[in-house]
Design an enzyme around this catalytic site. Structure first.
Site, PDB file in Angstrom:
ATOM      1  N   HIS A 134      -0.145 -28.832  -8.467  1.00  0.00           N
ATOM      2  CA  HIS A 134      -0.652 -27.454  -8.545  1.00  0.00           C
ATOM      3  C   HIS A 134      -1.333 -27.168  -7.206  1.00  0.00           C
ATOM      4  O   HIS A 134      -2.511 -27.483  -7.010  1.00  0.00           O
ATOM      5  CB  HIS A 134      -1.639 -27.304  -9.709  1.00  0.00           C
ATOM      6  CG  HIS A 134      -0.991 -27.462 -11.041  1.00  0.00           C
ATOM      7  ND1 HIS A 134      -0.088 -26.548 -11.527  1.00  0.00           N
ATOM      8  CD2 HIS A 134      -1.083 -28.434 -11.975  1.00  0.00           C
ATOM      9  CE1 HIS A 134       0.337 -26.944 -12.728  1.00  0.00           C
ATOM     10  NE2 HIS A 134      -0.250 -28.094 -13.008  1.00  0.00           N
ATOM     11  N   GLU A 160      -3.878 -36.956 -17.022  1.00  0.00           N
ATOM     12  CA  GLU A 160      -5.153 -36.588 -16.399  1.00  0.00           C
ATOM     13  C   GLU A 160      -6.293 -37.516 -16.795  1.00  0.00           C
ATOM     14  O   GLU A 160      -7.344 -37.086 -17.280  1.00  0.00           O
ATOM     15  CB  GLU A 160      -5.489 -35.124 -16.729  1.00  0.00           C
ATOM     16  CG  GLU A 160      -4.415 -34.180 -16.206  1.00  0.00           C
ATOM     17  CD  GLU A 160      -4.641 -32.710 -16.566  1.00  0.00           C
ATOM     18  OE1 GLU A 160      -5.683 -32.391 -17.148  1.00  0.00           O
ATOM     19  OE2 GLU A 160      -3.759 -31.895 -16.236  1.00  0.00           O
ATOM     20  N   ASN A 216       0.553 -39.077 -15.687  1.00  0.00           N
ATOM     21  CA  ASN A 216       0.679 -37.792 -14.991  1.00  0.00           C
ATOM     22  C   ASN A 216      -0.710 -37.298 -14.618  1.00  0.00           C
ATOM     23  O   ASN A 216      -1.645 -37.416 -15.412  1.00  0.00           O
ATOM     24  CB  ASN A 216       1.356 -36.813 -15.980  1.00  0.00           C
ATOM     25  CG  ASN A 216       1.737 -35.486 -15.385  1.00  0.00           C
ATOM     26  OD1 ASN A 216       2.338 -35.445 -14.303  1.00  0.00           O
ATOM     27  ND2 ASN A 216       1.415 -34.398 -16.066  1.00  0.00           N
ATOM     28  N   GLU A 262       4.713 -30.470 -12.098  1.00  0.00           N
ATOM     29  CA  GLU A 262       4.165 -29.160 -12.494  1.00  0.00           C
ATOM     30  C   GLU A 262       3.965 -28.255 -11.273  1.00  0.00           C
ATOM     31  O   GLU A 262       2.950 -27.561 -11.154  1.00  0.00           O
ATOM     32  CB  GLU A 262       2.822 -29.345 -13.229  1.00  0.00           C
ATOM     33  CG  GLU A 262       2.895 -30.268 -14.424  1.00  0.00           C
ATOM     34  CD  GLU A 262       1.607 -30.378 -15.238  1.00  0.00           C
ATOM     35  OE1 GLU A 262       0.691 -29.560 -15.029  1.00  0.00           O
ATOM     36  OE2 GLU A 262       1.529 -31.287 -16.073  1.00  0.00           O
ATOM     37  N   ASP A 316       3.431 -25.576  -8.610  1.00  0.00           N
ATOM     38  CA  ASP A 316       3.241 -24.160  -8.305  1.00  0.00           C
ATOM     39  C   ASP A 316       2.352 -24.075  -7.070  1.00  0.00           C
ATOM     40  O   ASP A 316       1.676 -25.039  -6.715  1.00  0.00           O
ATOM     41  CB  ASP A 316       2.700 -23.327  -9.489  1.00  0.00           C
ATOM     42  CG  ASP A 316       1.513 -23.938 -10.203  1.00  0.00           C
ATOM     43  OD1 ASP A 316       0.730 -24.650  -9.562  1.00  0.00           O
ATOM     44  OD2 ASP A 316       1.349 -23.688 -11.410  1.00  0.00           O
TER      45      ASP A 316
END
Ligand code: G3I
Length: 475
Positions: free
Chosen positions: A250, A173, A214, A278, A280
């Site tokens: 996400h 990030e 990432n 990751e 979702d």
């Protein structure tokens, strides 16, 4: 780390390389045969990991250390996924909470879990502005000292896990939404150069680990992914050792970027590996059935994007049970973002993802826990409380096969059931039949069903044989 441990990780990596290498380098006929074989293996697969392996991909999950004592949780984590990422315990604040003092116990627990379930470990994360202890964030270190602090962290952690962790999120990030470099103690003190420094240090620490950058909101084409693309291109042109890009993913229901594949493709064209790290998909609560169906289609669509790109090595979901997800704690009124519901029952998203991978929900008959004795179910029958005129019993069964409806039988040598939960009960003499109720009849392969009851007898008796849909379970 033992040589055995190191060997296990290397064997896994070699297996994955073989699978993808065969498809890429084989001749046309060999490719067709491989595709046919993959299709038939995938079609019989009832678990995500088997179905993904037929494509040479992995499917992973973030794992919460606090859930490793829950057998329902570990049953699914171990059976459905071939890669695990530490949700929190390999972050800087957990692993080096004070300077030079390293705490590896929780990370080691995850490595042990992974090795006992033939899983890859994804290391998350070495250099990140968040979950960073105050001694680093507010340390007031000079550039030279902060470089030494950062490099020491990377080197010590990677040395410890050398051979155990296949991929590392080296830098996490680093970008603002407009594609500029995010302000952090690292960028503010060291400038953008901290990223190249971190990757060079990581390569020296473990030359065999894959090194990734990432981020989130970099999945589609746009300002932020342009910033990432420009940085990664420039790192590569300077010879900085970077192997892969993680797209966190996400997502919000109905908002999967339409340019996901085009964006990933441009990173693939740089020669990098790509991973959905990751995933979702959050929904405004309460989620209705149409939203859950659409969520399934969108899990499938992200999975299909990865399948369409040779460079995409796998898809990791950020936890698999809605109750464990970070989403409700951060986004008020949102949740239901995962493959399984609050009770670890598979949702439409699970079936859709498995189907996208070519598997069959409820198909096949895999043994989700290869370490266990053979059998389709394993039952735990526990008297949790007993007094002179009563007892409370809890029953949990892990099933290797997916179920749509279940009936569990056992005998109760003494007393009668006076009340119960999570099942409908019928008792004839000593024989008890517990049948699913409306909300818990559907159980995925490797999932767990559980129910409990109270009786009017405090007598002691040997643990009875428990049968699921007519078949005796092992204890
Ligand atoms: O460990 C403490 C505990 O001691 C304390 O009692 C409790 C009280 O709130 O907090 C616990 O820490 C929590 C930690 O998770 C461990 O459970 C933090 O409050 C909580 O904020 C933290 O949240 C994590 C979050 O990262 C922090 O940034 C989530 O679990 C985790 O899922 C989430 O994961 C991030 C990825 O690392 C990076 N990408 C985004 C993703 C979602 O935010």
């Amino acid at each position: 780390m033992s040589p055995l441990v190191r060997r296990a990780a290397v064997v896994f990596a070699a297996g994955a390389a073989l699978l993808s290498g065969f498809a890429v380098h084989g001749g046309a006929q060999a490719q067709e045969r491989a595709a046919d074989a993959s299709a038939s293996v995938a079609a019989e697969a009832a678990t995500l990991r088997e179905a993904a392996a037929a494509h040479g991909k992995f499917v992973g999950t973030a794992v919460a250390d606090g859930r490793l004592g829950n057998s329902t949780y570990t049953g699914i984590a171990g059976s459905q996924f071939s890669s695990v990422t530490a949700e929190n315990v390999m972050k800087w604040e957990s692993i080096e909470p004070s300077r030079g003092s390293f705490s590896f116990a929780a990370g080691d627990r995850l490595v042990d879990f992974a090795q006992s379930h033939d899983q890859q470990v994804w290391g998350h994360t070495l250099v990140w502005h968040s979950q960073l202890p105050d001694w680093v964030r507010n340390g007031g270190f000079s550039p030279a000292v902060l470089t030494q602090v950062m490099n020491n962290h990377i080197t010590t952690v990677m040395d410890h896990y050398e051979g155990d962790v296949a991929y590392w999120d080296v830098v996490n990030e680093a970008f603002n939404e407009d594609g500029s470099l995010r302000s952090s103690v690292f960028s503010d003190t060291l400038g953008q150069g901290f990223i190249a420094e971190a990757f060079r240090t990581a390569r020296a620490a473990d030359p065999n680990a894959k090194l990734c950058i990432n981020d989130y909101n970099t999945e589609g084409l746009g300002a932020k992914s342009n910033g990432l693309y420009n940085l990664v291109s420039s790192l590569l042109s300077q010879g900085v050792p970077i192997d892969c890009v993680g797209f966190q993913s996400h997502f919000i229901l109905d908002s999967i970027p339409s340019s996901l594949q085009a964006n990933m493709q441009r990173f693939a064209d740089l020669g990098l590996e790509l991973v959905i790290t990751e995933l979702d998909i959050r929904i405004t609560l309460p989620a209705d059935s149409s939203e859950l169906q659409r969520q399934g289609q969108q899990f499938a669509s992200v999975t299909n994007t990865c399948l369409a790109l040779d460079a995409c090595k796998g898809v990791t979901v950020w936890g698999f049970g809605d109750a464990d997800s970070w989403v409700p704690g951060v986004f008020d009124g949102q949740g239901a973002a995962c493959l399984y519901d609050n009770n670890y029952q598979a949702k439409p998203a699970f079936d859709a993802m498995l189907t996208a991978l070519g598997g069959t929900p409820g198909g096949g008959d895999p043994d989700p826990d290869p370490g266990d004795p053979p059998g389709d179910c394993r039952a735990t029958y526990t008297v949790t409380n007993r007094w002179n005129a009563g007892s409370v019993v809890q029953v949990s069964i892990v099933t290797d096969s997916a179920l749509s409806g279940w009936s569990v039988t056992f005998s109760l040598p003494s007393g009668r059931i006076t009340s119960g939960w999570n099942a409908a009960y019928a008792q004839s003499g000593t024989s008890v039949t517990a049948t699913n109720v409306s909300y818990n009849g559907s159980v995925g392969a490797g999932g767990t069903l559980s129910f409990g009851f109270q009786t009017d007898s405090g007598a002691q008796y040997a643990t009875p044989t428990v049968s699921l849909n007519g078949e005796a379970c092992s204890a």
